[in-house]
Design a protein around this motif. Structure first.
Motif, PDB file in Angstrom:
ATOM      1  N   GLY A 185       0.842  -1.119   0.115  1.00 23.29           N
ATOM      2  CA  GLY A 185      -0.108  -0.190   0.084  1.00 23.29           C
ATOM      3  C   GLY A 185       0.929   1.288  -0.029  1.00 23.29           C
ATOM      4  N   ARG A 186       2.058   1.200   0.742  1.00 25.00           N
ATOM      5  CA  ARG A 186       2.747   2.444   0.700  1.00 25.00           C
ATOM      6  C   ARG A 186       3.483   2.634  -0.505  1.00 25.00           C
ATOM      7  NH1 ARG A 186       5.299   5.621   4.496  1.00 25.00           N
ATOM      8  NH2 ARG A 186       3.088   5.785   5.221  1.00 25.00           N
ATOM      9  N   ILE A 187       4.018   1.442  -1.219  1.00 24.03           N
ATOM     10  CA  ILE A 187       4.545   1.346  -2.159  1.00 24.03           C
ATOM     11  C   ILE A 187       3.883   2.129  -3.309  1.00 24.03           C
ATOM     12  CG2 ILE A 187       5.464   0.235  -4.318  1.00 24.03           C
ATOM     13  CD1 ILE A 187       6.474  -1.916  -2.358  1.00 24.03           C
ATOM     14  N   VAL A 188       2.443   1.751  -3.505  1.00 21.73           N
ATOM     15  CA  VAL A 188       1.461   2.414  -4.426  1.00 21.73           C
ATOM     16  C   VAL A 188       1.265   3.968  -4.161  1.00 21.73           C
ATOM     17  CG1 VAL A 188      -1.011   2.232  -5.440  1.00 21.73           C
ATOM     18  CG2 VAL A 188       0.197   0.096  -4.716  1.00 21.73           C
ATOM     19  N   SER A 189       1.206   4.265  -2.741  1.00 26.08           N
ATOM     20  CA  SER A 189       1.016   5.596  -2.402  1.00 26.08           C
ATOM     21  C   SER A 189       2.166   6.522  -3.011  1.00 26.08           C
ATOM     22  CB  SER A 189       1.024   5.814  -1.104  1.00 26.08           C
ATOM     23  OG  SER A 189      -0.315   5.178  -0.294  1.00 26.08           O
ATOM     24  N   SER A 190       3.553   5.952  -2.968  1.00 28.33           N
ATOM     25  CA  SER A 190       4.511   6.494  -3.480  1.00 28.33           C
ATOM     26  C   SER A 190       4.716   6.727  -4.905  1.00 28.33           C
ATOM     27  CB  SER A 190       5.770   5.833  -2.895  1.00 28.33           C
ATOM     28  OG  SER A 190       7.058   6.368  -3.523  1.00 28.33           O
ATOM     29  N   ARG A 191       4.007   5.451  -5.534  1.00 22.46           N
ATOM     30  CA  ARG A 191       4.067   5.283  -7.017  1.00 22.46           C
ATOM     31  C   ARG A 191       3.206   6.491  -7.775  1.00 22.46           C
ATOM     32  NH1 ARG A 191       7.421   2.768 -10.512  1.00 22.46           N
ATOM     33  NH2 ARG A 191       6.720   1.405 -12.019  1.00 22.46           N
ATOM     34  N   ILE A 192       2.074   6.620  -7.269  1.00 15.05           N
ATOM     35  CA  ILE A 192       1.104   7.610  -7.836  1.00 15.05           C
ATOM     36  C   ILE A 192       1.981   9.100  -7.753  1.00 15.05           C
ATOM     37  CG2 ILE A 192      -0.944   9.161  -7.286  1.00 15.05           C
ATOM     38  CD1 ILE A 192      -1.929   6.455  -5.577  1.00 15.05           C
ATOM     39  N   ILE A 193       2.632   9.389  -6.713  1.00 18.59           N
ATOM     40  CA  ILE A 193       3.209  10.801  -6.797  1.00 18.59           C
ATOM     41  C   ILE A 193       4.433  10.752  -7.936  1.00 18.59           C
ATOM     42  CG2 ILE A 193       4.627  12.466  -5.475  1.00 18.59           C
ATOM     43  CD1 ILE A 193       1.717  12.528  -4.849  1.00 18.59           C
ATOM     44  N   HIS A 194       5.200   9.707  -7.815  1.00 19.56           N
ATOM     45  CA  HIS A 194       6.463   9.423  -8.692  1.00 19.56           C
ATOM     46  C   HIS A 194       5.893   9.546 -10.127  1.00 19.56           C
ATOM     47  CE1 HIS A 194      10.043   8.050  -9.938  1.00 19.56           C
ATOM     48  NE2 HIS A 194       9.588   7.089 -10.817  1.00 19.56           N
ATOM     49  N   SER A 195       5.009   8.664 -10.352  1.00 21.99           N
ATOM     50  CA  SER A 195       4.448   8.598 -11.965  1.00 21.99           C
ATOM     51  C   SER A 195       4.075   9.863 -12.235  1.00 21.99           C
ATOM     52  CB  SER A 195       3.457   7.371 -11.903  1.00 21.99           C
ATOM     53  OG  SER A 195       4.074   6.371 -11.757  1.00 21.99           O
ATOM     54  N   VAL A 196       3.119  10.397 -11.789  1.00 25.37           N
ATOM     55  CA  VAL A 196       2.516  11.793 -12.187  1.00 25.37           C
ATOM     56  C   VAL A 196       3.570  13.014 -12.248  1.00 25.37           C
ATOM     57  CG1 VAL A 196       0.951  13.627 -11.740  1.00 25.37           C
ATOM     58  CG2 VAL A 196       0.238  11.345 -11.132  1.00 25.37           C
ATOM     59  N   LEU A 197       4.710  12.931 -11.342  1.00 23.94           N
ATOM     60  CA  LEU A 197       5.698  13.920 -11.460  1.00 23.94           C
ATOM     61  C   LEU A 197       6.280  13.772 -12.830  1.00 23.94           C
ATOM     62  CD1 LEU A 197       6.957  13.976  -7.772  1.00 23.94           C
ATOM     63  CD2 LEU A 197       6.110  16.013  -9.101  1.00 23.94           C
ATOM     64  N   LYS A 198       6.888  12.238 -13.132  1.00 19.07           N
ATOM     65  CA  LYS A 198       7.433  11.842 -14.290  1.00 19.07           C
ATOM     66  C   LYS A 198       6.829  12.316 -15.428  1.00 19.07           C
ATOM     67  CE  LYS A 198      11.309  10.274 -12.588  1.00 19.07           C
ATOM     68  NZ  LYS A 198      12.650  10.807 -12.986  1.00 19.07           N
ATOM     69  N   LEU A 199       5.389  12.166 -15.418  1.00 20.94           N
ATOM     70  CA  LEU A 199       4.647  12.530 -16.557  1.00 20.94           C
ATOM     71  C   LEU A 199       4.611  14.172 -16.835  1.00 20.94           C
ATOM     72  CD1 LEU A 199       2.356  12.052 -18.569  1.00 20.94           C
ATOM     73  CD2 LEU A 199       0.560  12.318 -16.926  1.00 20.94           C
ATOM     74  N   GLU A 200       4.551  14.783 -15.774  1.00 18.16           N
ATOM     75  CA  GLU A 200       4.567  16.474 -15.897  1.00 18.16           C
ATOM     76  C   GLU A 200       6.021  16.958 -16.173  1.00 18.16           C
ATOM     77  OE1 GLU A 200       2.659  19.566 -15.072  1.00 18.16           O
ATOM     78  OE2 GLU A 200       1.584  17.852 -15.862  1.00 18.16           O
ATOM     79  N   LYS A 201       7.172  16.241 -15.793  1.00 18.54           N
ATOM     80  CA  LYS A 201       8.130  16.637 -16.411  1.00 18.54           C
ATOM     81  C   LYS A 201       8.508  16.246 -17.922  1.00 18.54           C
ATOM     82  CE  LYS A 201      13.299  15.592 -15.533  1.00 18.54           C
ATOM     83  NZ  LYS A 201      14.243  14.796 -14.829  1.00 18.54           N
ATOM     84  N   ALA A 202       7.878  15.109 -18.417  1.00 19.27           N
ATOM     85  CA  ALA A 202       7.923  14.828 -19.745  1.00 19.27           C
ATOM     86  C   ALA A 202       7.151  15.623 -20.534  1.00 19.27           C
ATOM     87  CB  ALA A 202       7.429  13.243 -19.957  1.00 19.27           C
ATOM     88  N   VAL A 203       6.016  16.123 -20.025  1.00 20.20           N
ATOM     89  CA  VAL A 203       5.202  17.045 -20.635  1.00 20.20           C
ATOM     90  C   VAL A 203       6.042  18.511 -20.913  1.00 20.20           C
ATOM     91  CG1 VAL A 203       3.261  18.699 -20.449  1.00 20.20           C
ATOM     92  CG2 VAL A 203       2.777  16.344 -20.145  1.00 20.20           C
ATOM     93  N   GLU A 204       6.650  18.849 -19.841  1.00 15.69           N
ATOM     94  CA  GLU A 204       7.388  20.234 -19.912  1.00 15.69           C
ATOM     95  C   GLU A 204       8.468  20.100 -20.947  1.00 15.69           C
ATOM     96  OE1 GLU A 204       6.661  22.862 -18.725  1.00 15.69           O
ATOM     97  OE2 GLU A 204       4.990  22.200 -17.904  1.00 15.69           O
ATOM     98  N   SER A 205       9.245  18.907 -20.949  1.00 15.79           N
ATOM     99  CA  SER A 205      10.350  18.744 -22.082  1.00 15.79           C
ATOM    100  C   SER A 205       9.463  18.543 -23.371  1.00 15.79           C
ATOM    101  CB  SER A 205      11.020  17.414 -21.675  1.00 15.79           C
ATOM    102  OG  SER A 205      11.474  17.352 -20.404  1.00 15.79           O
ATOM    103  N   PHE A 206       8.500  17.845 -23.542  1.00 16.41           N
ATOM    104  CA  PHE A 206       7.741  17.990 -24.973  1.00 16.41           C
ATOM    105  C   PHE A 206       7.426  19.171 -25.353  1.00 16.41           C
ATOM    106  CE2 PHE A 206       3.859  17.363 -27.430  1.00 16.41           C
ATOM    107  CZ  PHE A 206       4.566  16.606 -28.534  1.00 16.41           C
ATOM    108  N   LYS A 207       7.022  20.326 -24.518  1.00 16.21           N
ATOM    109  CA  LYS A 207       6.658  21.507 -24.850  1.00 16.21           C
ATOM    110  C   LYS A 207       7.857  22.229 -25.697  1.00 16.21           C
ATOM    111  CE  LYS A 207       3.219  22.515 -21.266  1.00 16.21           C
ATOM    112  NZ  LYS A 207       3.334  23.337 -20.000  1.00 16.21           N
ATOM    113  N   LYS A 208       8.969  22.128 -25.090  1.00 12.40           N
ATOM    114  CA  LYS A 208      10.124  22.911 -25.640  1.00 12.40           C
ATOM    115  C   LYS A 208      10.802  21.890 -26.817  1.00 12.40           C
ATOM    116  CE  LYS A 208      11.697  23.725 -20.677  1.00 12.40           C
ATOM    117  NZ  LYS A 208      12.466  23.643 -19.735  1.00 12.40           N
TER     118      LYS A 208
END
Length: 377
Positions: A185-208
């Protein structure tokens, strides 16, 4: 009133709770029961069951709750509520827009909010077991099924509109006897934040850069079609709501796994995340795409199209030294003749056009520029 997760009683994290209430561990009897005393309550004693396989584990837990109730002068249900809360990670999914400021949400969007919240959790939980670029389908692994069986929906909160999910850090049927490994359960909680942060970072890079390699690089972090679809759906039917996801770790089981506890996806990023979803599903287009490679196939049927021919370019995908794909390019008669020469000389051709990907078929159309060895055709 029953504890949502009796197993928490046996963990070292519950020990922290007892210590915060003024108790200290005096001794452990045969690795079965911990004996707790308190200078605040000299006439009382807590016997903590630490072997979850005890036949009378539930009864011993009830006795422990009774002692806490008496010494803290609280009702048992108040003690149970407190322990239930501290044995959970709280996952909050908040959508932000002026149309939900008063704590209400349009009915259809509200239904979708619950559906997409589940999709978000499914994406995170299943990516822990095995990452996948497309949608997760088929039967979930048993550990994921058990995880969802353990989740509780808490009362919604006002603050734009907030959906709250309680995630037990220890599942009832999870083998966590040493209390050292990180619970699923804790791994999943951490994974949620980690994955969405990585998605946002990819979005910012794609914009450029407008380069899809940024989306490709985060698949291993649990980013794929399922996660993108969940975020897009959470933003509402009009795709106009900012999505904020936060994790409130159990105060007695916090660790370094949740350093970043809040991530925000602005509404203006949603169209790019929709595009990323389509990319993961191999169903997208990209304007001003630069294609380079050698001609591996020539196909001109003058009976069908006397003015054009189709060539196939084998492209090395950007960011990968070994991954290739075949791209069809439609050329006019003159350019097709040049492609024949390039094929004969094994020369690299360069194109700029619109890339259209549909399943396994990849085609470059609306050709704007063609060069061979820096010579513009």
């Amino acid at each position: 009133m029953k504890l949502n997760n009796e197993k928490f009683i046996a963990t070292l994290d519950f020990n922290k709770y007892l210590e915060s209430k003024g108790w200290y561990l005096k001794s452990v009897l045969n690795d079965i029961v911990g004996i707790w005393r308190s200078s605040r309550y000299p006439d009382s004693e807590i016997l903590q069951p630490i072997d979850i396989n005890l036949m009378d584990f539930s009864r011993r837990a009830e006795v422990l709750l009774s002692v806490l109730s008496e010494t803290q002068d609280k009702k048992i249900n108040e003690i149970v509520d407190e322990i239930n809360e501290i044995s959970n990670d709280i996952i909050r999914i908040r959508v932000i827009h002026n149309d939900v400021d008063n704590g209400t949400i349009p009915f259809n969007d509200g239904v979708e909010l619950f559906v997409k919240a589940k999709e978000l959790l499914v994406s995170a939980a299943r990516s822990v077991v095995k990452v996948q670029k497309g949608f997760y389908g088929g039967k979930s692994p048993e550990i994921v099924t058990n995880y969802f069986d353990s989740l509780k929906l808490s009362q919604t909160e006002i603050g734009s509109y907030i959906l709250k999910v309680a995630s037990p850090i220890y599942q009832q049927d999870e083998d966590q006897s040493d209390h050292c490994d990180v619970p699923f359960g804790r791994i999943v909680s951490s994974r949620i934040i980690h994955s969405v942060l990585k998605l946002e970072k990819a979005v910012e890079s794609f914009k450029k850069t407008n380069n899809h390699i940024h989306f490709e690089q985060v698949i291993g972090d649990g980013v794929g079609a399922s996660l993108c679809s969940a975020i897009v759906g959470l933003s509402g039917q009009r795709r106009n709501r900012t999505v904020e996801i936060s994790i409130q770790p159990s105060p007695y089981a916090s660790d370094e796994n949740l350093k970043s506890r809040v991530v925000t996806v602005p509404a203006n990023d949603i169209p790019i995340i929709e595009h990323a979803r389509d990319y993961y599903l191999n169903n997208y287009s990209a304007m001003n795409y630069e294609l380079s490679g050698k001609v591996t196939k020539l196909d001109r049927d003058r009976d069908i199209d006397p003015d054009n021919g189709v060539i196939t370019i084998t492209e090395t995908i950007s960011g990968s030294k070994s991954k290739t794909r075949k791209v069809e390019v439609v050329l006019n008669d003159k350019m097709y003749d040049e492609a024949i020469k390039a094929h004969e000389k094994s020369e690299v051709m360069h194109f700029i056009g619109t890339l259209i990907v549909s399943g396994r078929k990849v085609r470059l159309s609306n050709i704007q520029k063609v060069t061979i060895n820096s010579k513009i055709l």
